[in-house]
Design an enzyme around this catalytic site. Sequence first.
Site, PDB file in Angstrom:
ATOM      1  N   TYR A  14      43.614  48.103  41.460  1.00 56.08           N
ATOM      2  CA  TYR A  14      42.988  46.864  40.990  1.00 56.08           C
ATOM      3  C   TYR A  14      41.918  46.304  41.927  1.00 56.08           C
ATOM      4  CZ  TYR A  14      46.992  46.987  37.867  1.00 56.08           C
ATOM      5  OH  TYR A  14      47.918  47.374  36.934  1.00 56.08           O
ATOM      6  N   HIS A  19      39.593  40.744  37.688  1.00 60.59           N
ATOM      7  CA  HIS A  19      40.747  39.869  37.921  1.00 60.59           C
ATOM      8  C   HIS A  19      41.002  39.632  39.416  1.00 60.59           C
ATOM      9  CE1 HIS A  19      43.182  37.813  35.114  1.00 60.59           C
ATOM     10  NE2 HIS A  19      44.147  38.685  34.904  1.00 60.59           N
ATOM     11  N   PHE A  61      51.601  40.262  41.120  1.00 60.66           N
ATOM     12  CA  PHE A  61      50.784  40.527  39.951  1.00 60.66           C
ATOM     13  C   PHE A  61      50.396  39.185  39.327  1.00 60.66           C
ATOM     14  CE2 PHE A  61      52.602  44.698  40.564  1.00 60.66           C
ATOM     15  CZ  PHE A  61      51.496  45.505  40.388  1.00 60.66           C
ATOM     16  N   ASN A  63      50.270  37.612  36.456  1.00 60.37           N
ATOM     17  CA  ASN A  63      51.059  36.788  35.542  1.00 60.37           C
ATOM     18  C   ASN A  63      52.217  36.050  36.214  1.00 60.37           C
ATOM     19  OD1 ASN A  63      49.310  37.834  33.682  1.00 60.37           O
ATOM     20  ND2 ASN A  63      50.850  38.979  32.554  1.00 60.37           N
ATOM     21  N   ASP A  86      39.258  34.207  38.764  1.00 58.70           N
ATOM     22  CA  ASP A  86      38.215  34.701  37.870  1.00 58.70           C
ATOM     23  C   ASP A  86      38.176  33.852  36.605  1.00 58.70           C
ATOM     24  OD1 ASP A  86      40.869  36.074  37.413  1.00 58.70           O
ATOM     25  OD2 ASP A  86      39.823  36.709  35.588  1.00 58.70           O
ATOM     26  N   ASN A 107      46.407  33.638  32.697  1.00 60.72           N
ATOM     27  CA  ASN A 107      47.849  33.778  32.912  1.00 60.72           C
ATOM     28  C   ASN A 107      48.290  33.443  34.329  1.00 60.72           C
ATOM     29  OD1 ASN A 107      48.455  34.415  30.255  1.00 60.72           O
ATOM     30  ND2 ASN A 107      48.060  36.587  30.575  1.00 60.72           N
TER      31      ASN A 107
END
Length: 189
Positions: A14, A19, A61, A63, A86, A107
């Site tokens: 990632y 994100h 993560f 969420n 973001d 989220n």
Amino acid sequence: MILIAGLGNPGQKYVDTRHNVGFMLIDEILKTGGFSELGSSKFQGELFKKGSLLLLKPQTFMNLSGNSVKAVNDFYKPERIIVVHDDIDLDLGAVKFKKGGSSGGHNGIKSIDALIGADYERVRIGVGKKQQGQDAANFVLGNFNDSERKRLGEILPYVARAVEALLSGDIEDIAQKFTIKRGCSWSFT
């Protein structure tokens, strides 16, 4: 004490995704030096400290970002929390500041709001707008292309300076001075 939490997803997969722009900003601030790492397991994230400033990169993560922010908030009880994230509703390179408000469908922000409330400062960095019909999750988990990375290399030092000013200023004043409504290609140095 002030906590700045930059949101993103952990792992090499990632690193260059839209994100992860919050992580990228924390890395930009860390370049100034003088921070000590406080460990990660207790706070479910990478936590750094310099004086009365805490920098956090949640490793839960996106969420579940609220779990990490809550853990740091419960332990250190900072007077202020600033969350950098973001925003796909803003052009690449646009920057906006606000306090409180809705999650806008983000989220990571929803997770934080659910665990500590919504009364914190936010720095929203535009990562470009998804195309009509494009899946939002695929868009934010997509990598920046070369030209976008170049523009990001211009905007991140600018946002780091804005956040530094925010540490000793009022969000309304900082918003007046540092907001960029549209992404632009000029240099921010």
